[in-house]
Design an enzyme around this catalytic site. Structure first.
Site, PDB file in Angstrom:
ATOM      1  N   SER A 109       1.825  11.462  -4.598  1.00  0.00           N
ATOM      2  CA  SER A 109       1.263  10.919  -5.843  1.00  0.00           C
ATOM      3  C   SER A 109       0.587  12.052  -6.588  1.00  0.00           C
ATOM      4  O   SER A 109       0.112  13.022  -5.969  1.00  0.00           O
ATOM      5  CB  SER A 109       0.224   9.847  -5.523  1.00  0.00           C
ATOM      6  OG  SER A 109      -0.500   9.507  -6.695  1.00  0.00           O
ATOM      7  N   TYR A 122      -7.345   7.389  -0.954  1.00  0.00           N
ATOM      8  CA  TYR A 122      -5.902   7.373  -1.262  1.00  0.00           C
ATOM      9  C   TYR A 122      -5.457   8.763  -1.732  1.00  0.00           C
ATOM     10  O   TYR A 122      -4.467   9.314  -1.253  1.00  0.00           O
ATOM     11  CB  TYR A 122      -5.637   6.315  -2.342  1.00  0.00           C
ATOM     12  CG  TYR A 122      -4.240   6.332  -2.923  1.00  0.00           C
ATOM     13  CD1 TYR A 122      -3.192   5.674  -2.287  1.00  0.00           C
ATOM     14  CD2 TYR A 122      -3.970   7.004  -4.112  1.00  0.00           C
ATOM     15  CE1 TYR A 122      -1.918   5.683  -2.821  1.00  0.00           C
ATOM     16  CE2 TYR A 122      -2.695   7.017  -4.652  1.00  0.00           C
ATOM     17  CZ  TYR A 122      -1.671   6.354  -4.011  1.00  0.00           C
ATOM     18  OH  TYR A 122      -0.402   6.373  -4.544  1.00  0.00           O
ATOM     19  N   LYS A 126      -2.870  11.525  -0.028  1.00  0.00           N
ATOM     20  CA  LYS A 126      -1.686  12.058  -0.713  1.00  0.00           C
ATOM     21  C   LYS A 126      -1.741  13.592  -0.771  1.00  0.00           C
ATOM     22  O   LYS A 126      -0.705  14.255  -0.755  1.00  0.00           O
ATOM     23  CB  LYS A 126      -1.571  11.459  -2.119  1.00  0.00           C
ATOM     24  CG  LYS A 126      -1.286   9.956  -2.118  1.00  0.00           C
ATOM     25  CD  LYS A 126       0.061   9.619  -1.489  1.00  0.00           C
ATOM     26  CE  LYS A 126       0.438   8.162  -1.689  1.00  0.00           C
ATOM     27  NZ  LYS A 126       1.747   7.809  -1.120  1.00  0.00           N
TER      28      LYS A 126
HETATM   29  N1  LIG Z   1       3.479   2.835  -8.720  1.00  0.00           N
HETATM   30  C1  LIG Z   1       2.872   3.950  -9.125  1.00  0.00           C
HETATM   31  O1  LIG Z   1       2.476   4.093 -10.295  1.00  0.00           O
HETATM   32  C2  LIG Z   1       2.681   5.061  -8.129  1.00  0.00           C
HETATM   33  C3  LIG Z   1       2.059   6.254  -8.573  1.00  0.00           C
HETATM   34  C4  LIG Z   1       1.882   7.303  -7.670  1.00  0.00           C
HETATM   35  C5  LIG Z   1       2.346   7.180  -6.354  1.00  0.00           C
HETATM   36  N2  LIG Z   1       2.929   5.994  -5.954  1.00  0.00           N
HETATM   37  C6  LIG Z   1       3.382   5.924  -4.562  1.00  0.00           C
HETATM   38  O2  LIG Z   1       4.717   5.412  -4.531  1.00  0.00           O
HETATM   39  C7  LIG Z   1       4.915   4.616  -3.348  1.00  0.00           C
HETATM   40  C8  LIG Z   1       5.478   3.236  -3.739  1.00  0.00           C
HETATM   41  O3  LIG Z   1       4.624   2.643  -4.715  1.00  0.00           O
HETATM   42  P1  LIG Z   1       5.095   1.318  -5.527  1.00  0.00           P
HETATM   43  O4  LIG Z   1       4.176   1.172  -6.686  1.00  0.00           O
HETATM   44  O5  LIG Z   1       6.562   1.351  -5.727  1.00  0.00           O
HETATM   45  O6  LIG Z   1       4.702   0.180  -4.460  1.00  0.00           O
HETATM   46  P2  LIG Z   1       4.972  -1.416  -4.521  1.00  0.00           P
HETATM   47  O7  LIG Z   1       5.689  -1.808  -5.786  1.00  0.00           O
HETATM   48  O8  LIG Z   1       3.654  -2.062  -4.220  1.00  0.00           O
HETATM   49  O9  LIG Z   1       5.992  -1.617  -3.309  1.00  0.00           O
HETATM   50  C9  LIG Z   1       5.574  -1.315  -2.014  1.00  0.00           C
HETATM   51  C10 LIG Z   1       6.723  -1.553  -1.040  1.00  0.00           C
HETATM   52  O10 LIG Z   1       6.295  -1.110   0.245  1.00  0.00           O
HETATM   53  C11 LIG Z   1       6.325  -2.223   1.212  1.00  0.00           C
HETATM   54  N3  LIG Z   1       5.177  -1.960   2.088  1.00  0.00           N
HETATM   55  C12 LIG Z   1       3.843  -1.946   1.784  1.00  0.00           C
HETATM   56  N4  LIG Z   1       3.100  -1.620   2.873  1.00  0.00           N
HETATM   57  C13 LIG Z   1       3.989  -1.387   3.905  1.00  0.00           C
HETATM   58  C14 LIG Z   1       3.846  -1.018   5.287  1.00  0.00           C
HETATM   59  N5  LIG Z   1       2.645  -0.809   5.837  1.00  0.00           N
HETATM   60  N6  LIG Z   1       4.976  -0.868   6.022  1.00  0.00           N
HETATM   61  C15 LIG Z   1       6.194  -1.061   5.469  1.00  0.00           C
HETATM   62  N7  LIG Z   1       6.404  -1.419   4.178  1.00  0.00           N
HETATM   63  C16 LIG Z   1       5.300  -1.587   3.392  1.00  0.00           C
HETATM   64  C17 LIG Z   1       6.236  -3.494   0.322  1.00  0.00           C
HETATM   65  O11 LIG Z   1       6.864  -4.659   0.900  1.00  0.00           O
HETATM   66  P3  LIG Z   1       6.087  -5.660   1.939  1.00  0.00           P
HETATM   67  O12 LIG Z   1       4.884  -6.211   1.233  1.00  0.00           O
HETATM   68  O13 LIG Z   1       7.152  -6.684   2.278  1.00  0.00           O
HETATM   69  O14 LIG Z   1       5.740  -4.830   3.149  1.00  0.00           O
HETATM   70  C18 LIG Z   1       7.091  -3.026  -0.887  1.00  0.00           C
HETATM   71  O15 LIG Z   1       8.482  -3.086  -0.618  1.00  0.00           O
HETATM   72  C19 LIG Z   1       3.552   4.572  -2.616  1.00  0.00           C
HETATM   73  O16 LIG Z   1       3.549   5.586  -1.616  1.00  0.00           O
HETATM   74  C20 LIG Z   1       2.542   4.927  -3.727  1.00  0.00           C
HETATM   75  O17 LIG Z   1       1.390   5.545  -3.187  1.00  0.00           O
HETATM   76  C21 LIG Z   1       3.102   4.929  -6.805  1.00  0.00           C
END
Ligand SMILES: NC(=O)c1ccc[n+]([C@@H]2O[C@H](COP(=O)([O-])OP(=O)(O)OC[C@H]3O[C@@H](n4cnc5c(N)ncnc54)[C@H](OP(=O)(O)O)[C@@H]3O)[C@@H](O)[C@H]2O)c1
Length: 217
Positions: A109, A122, A126
């Site tokens: 991130s 968090y 990262k």
């Molecule tokens: N979205 C952003 O703006 C953003 C920005 C910077 C970095 N990131 C990083 O990108 C990654 C994905 O973010 P996202 O926004 O796409 O997340 P999201 O939309 O909340 O999706 C998270 C996914 O991970 C699964 N999950 C959550 N905890 C888990 C666990 N302990 N074990 C296995 N599966 C798990 C969830 O399904 P279940 O609930 O069924 O487990 C879901 O499929 C993360 O590492 C986040 O830190 C995101």
């Protein structure tokens, strides 16, 4: 020949958001993809969606942290964001060694480069992934395994603690050079590229996908 034909892609945490977009893109690019997340219902829903698009993808339940009874946010954050990444890498490496090659992409991130209010642990977790990427890249290079990292910016409003603060959100959005938040698909193509032979000489790197948001030199 599709770019990722003959490759097997294990995409964890992939039933929605960035993970799902990455899984879809890798399948479209020819890889055999396995998706997973904590909940069977979410795995089933994602599989249904992907199969309806004509993609051959399989899925399993996999909680990457496992130890359910942790209470502290710090422990949970590091267990899921750092330790589980290392342990999952250890599990997949023998299979890659057998195939004689492999590519691992960690999801970091921009919070790993600069702090954001309310989500300190968090961000620190990262930052650890930036180091882990480099360590793993060095350790696994002799096995012909490349390790890189994707650092998304504001893709979805994943942290309610952060985005419920209106003035912070407005200031953050104003600092995005491209003047829009990202889409999960903006991340997916970069992961496909990193897994492909076009990235054969790239390892130990972190690519930010943040619409030009300034977070490092
Ligand atoms: N979205 C952003 O703006 C953003 C920005 C910077 C970095 N990131 C990083 O990108 C990654 C994905 O973010 P996202 O926004 O796409 O997340 P999201 O939309 O909340 O999706 C998270 C996914 O991970 C699964 N999950 C959550 N905890 C888990 C666990 N302990 N074990 C296995 N599966 C798990 C969830 O399904 P279940 O609930 O069924 O487990 C879901 O499929 C993360 O590492 C986040 O830190 C995101």
């Amino acid at each position: 020949m599709p770019l990722l034909s003959g490759k097997v892609a294990v995409v964890t945490a992939s039933t929605q958001g960035i993970g799902l977009a990455i899984a879809r893109r890798l399948a479209l690019d020819g890889a055999q993809v396995v998706i997973s997340s904590r909940k069977q219902a979410n795995v089933d829903r994602a599989l249904e969606e992907l199969h309806a698009e004509g993609l051959t993808i399989s899925g399993i339940v996999c909680h990457v942290g496992k130890r359910e009874d942790r209470e502290e946010a710090w422990d949970k954050t590091f267990e899921v964001n750092v330790k589980a990444v290392f342990l999952l890498t250890k599990l997949v490496v023998p299979h890659m060694e057998q195939r004689g090659r492999g590519s691992i992409v960690l999801v970091g991130s921009i919070a790993g480069y600069r702090p954001f209010p309310t989500i300190g642990p968090y961000g620190v977790s990262k930052t650890a992934l930036l180091g882990l990427t480099k360590v793993l890249a060095d350790e696994l290079a002799p096995a012909n395994i490349r390790v890189n990292c994707l650092a998304p910016g504001l893709i979805t409003q994943f942290s309610s603690a952060l985005w419920s603060d209106d003035s912070f959100r407005r200031r953050f959005e104003a600092a995005i050079t491209l003047r829009r938040t990202g889409e999960p698909e903006d991340c997916a193509g970069v992961v496909s590229f990193l897994c492909s032979r076009d990235a054969a000489y790239i390892t130990g790197e972190t690519i930010t996908v943040a619409g030009g948001f300034h977070c490092r030199l």
